[in-house]
Design a protein around this motif. Structure first.
Motif, PDB file in Angstrom:
ATOM      1  N   HIS A 246      42.127  15.027  54.019  1.00 25.77           N
ATOM      2  CA  HIS A 246      42.806  13.818  54.495  1.00 25.77           C
ATOM      3  C   HIS A 246      44.229  13.729  53.941  1.00 25.77           C
TER       4      HIS A 246
ATOM      5  N   SER B  89      46.056   8.041  53.341  1.00 26.92           N
ATOM      6  CA  SER B  89      45.140   8.656  54.301  1.00 26.92           C
ATOM      7  C   SER B  89      43.712   8.708  53.776  1.00 26.92           C
TER       8      SER B  89
ATOM      9  N   HIS C 174      43.863   8.698  58.718  1.00 26.02           N
ATOM     10  CA  HIS C 174      42.471   8.904  58.338  1.00 26.02           C
ATOM     11  C   HIS C 174      41.575   9.063  59.559  1.00 26.02           C
TER      12      HIS C 174
END
Length: 342
Positions: A32, A64, A187
């Motif tokens: 991420h 994220s 994300h």
């Protein structure tokens, strides 16, 4: 935030290849984080400088990870938000079973989607609602940019020093909020590139016809996106593999196409897993698969940010509503719309 801070993030990304990670969700911290960093680094010069800076890349990389980090807050928070991370599609692209809709058939609103699943005897908590999470985050970003554009234009023209100071302070607040909201978009876009997050085969093949005898280990999902990804991930490989810009602006079909493309990678993943591509030190083919999936996510993030910026110029902000284009042209004063008439 300064360049050394970005260098520190780059060091974290490099060191994580050698680390032994704890169990994680989604792509894990490494995946991420690097999607956010690569997505920001890929932005064109047409975007504002503050979004394209090394500091912004560092912040977005950390933000994220946030939807995984906020888990465990309690109910109803967790149950409602956990299902944002996935949409379980069968092998033909229907949500859960043949009774569920395809992504092309999703209604405009999530509440309508929930009702559709209920009528089909399905449960949104089992199905997930990742398409709506991506669309919601991108539209939020568009509105963030609309406010920023208005604030920049108003600050530049305002002759009243008190009002100009307020515009400047609100612009700075908006810039911080923008980076946080880009992280949220990052994300969910990242979740959408991970094949396990778009498939009923989300943790081992499961109780389905299995002619190729793929693994049914419940450790499959976590080992892939955690330890295997942390070992294989390389920022230079991801940036080299990022697809060219996609300017498709119609959001719902775009998101459907993005997630359906990830669904096509489920069987290739299980074939690689069967060949040992993600075990031990992994293989060249396994690393290429991981970095390729992360590159797709980083490119989609880049493009959705650009589209949000472009759409913001045609939008409106505040109440009473004022058009962004009119403020930027000097044809409207946004003060009351921004500060509030009450």
């Amino acid at each position: 935030m300064t360049l050394p801070r970005f260098a520190a993030v780059a060091a974290i990304l490099g060191l994580s290849i050698l680390a032994t990670p704890r169990p994680v969700d989604a792509w894990g911290n490494t995946g991420h984080r690097i999607i956010g960093v690569a997505g920001i680094r890929g932005l064109p010069d047409s975007l504002p400088a503050f979004v394209r800076s090394a500091a912004a890349a560092a912040d977005v990389g950390e933000f994220s990870r946030e939807p995984d980090r906020w888990k465990g807050a309690g109910q109803p928070h967790d149950r409602e938000r956990d299902t944002a991370h996935f949409v379980d599609l069968d092998d033909d692209g229907h949500v859960l079973t043949a009774a569920g809709p395809t992504l092309a058939q999703l209604p405009r609103l999530k509440s309508e989607y929930d009702a559709m699943l209920t009528r089909a005897g399905l449960d949104v908590d089992d199905a997930g609602y990742l398409p709506y999470a991506i669309m919601d985050a991108q539209l939020q970003l568009k509105q963030d940019f609309a406010y920023w554009r208005v604030l920049v234009a108003a600050e530049a023209r305002e002759m009243n020093m008190e009002r100009r100071a307020w515009y400047r302070a609100d612009r700075e607040r908006r810039e911080a909020l923008l980076l946080r909201d880009i992280g949220m978009l990052s994300h969910y876009v990242g979740d959408g590139s991970q094949p396990h997050h778009v498939s009923v085969h989300y943790n081992g093949w499961g109780d389905y016809p299995n002619p190729e005898r793929f693994t049914s280990s419940r450790q499959t999902h976590g080992q892939f996106e955690g330890a295997a990804t942390a070992r294989a991930t390389r920022l230079d490989a991801i940036e080299a593999a990022m697809p060219a810009a996609n300017s498709t602006a119609d959001l719902a079909p775009r998101v459907a196409a993005y997630l359906n493309a990830s669904l096509t990678q489920v069987v290739p993943f299980y074939r690689l897993e069967k060949a040992g591509a993600f075990r031990g030190d992994g293989t060249t083919e396994g690393a290429a698969f991981i970095n390729g999936r992360l590159a797709v996510a980083a490119a989609e993030l880049r493009d959705l940010i650009v589209l949000a910026w472009q759409a913001a110029g045609q939008g409106s902000i505040g109440w009473p509503a004022v058009k962004v284009a009119e403020v930027e042209a000097g044809a409207a004063d946004p003060w009351l719309s921004l500060i509030g008439e009450d």
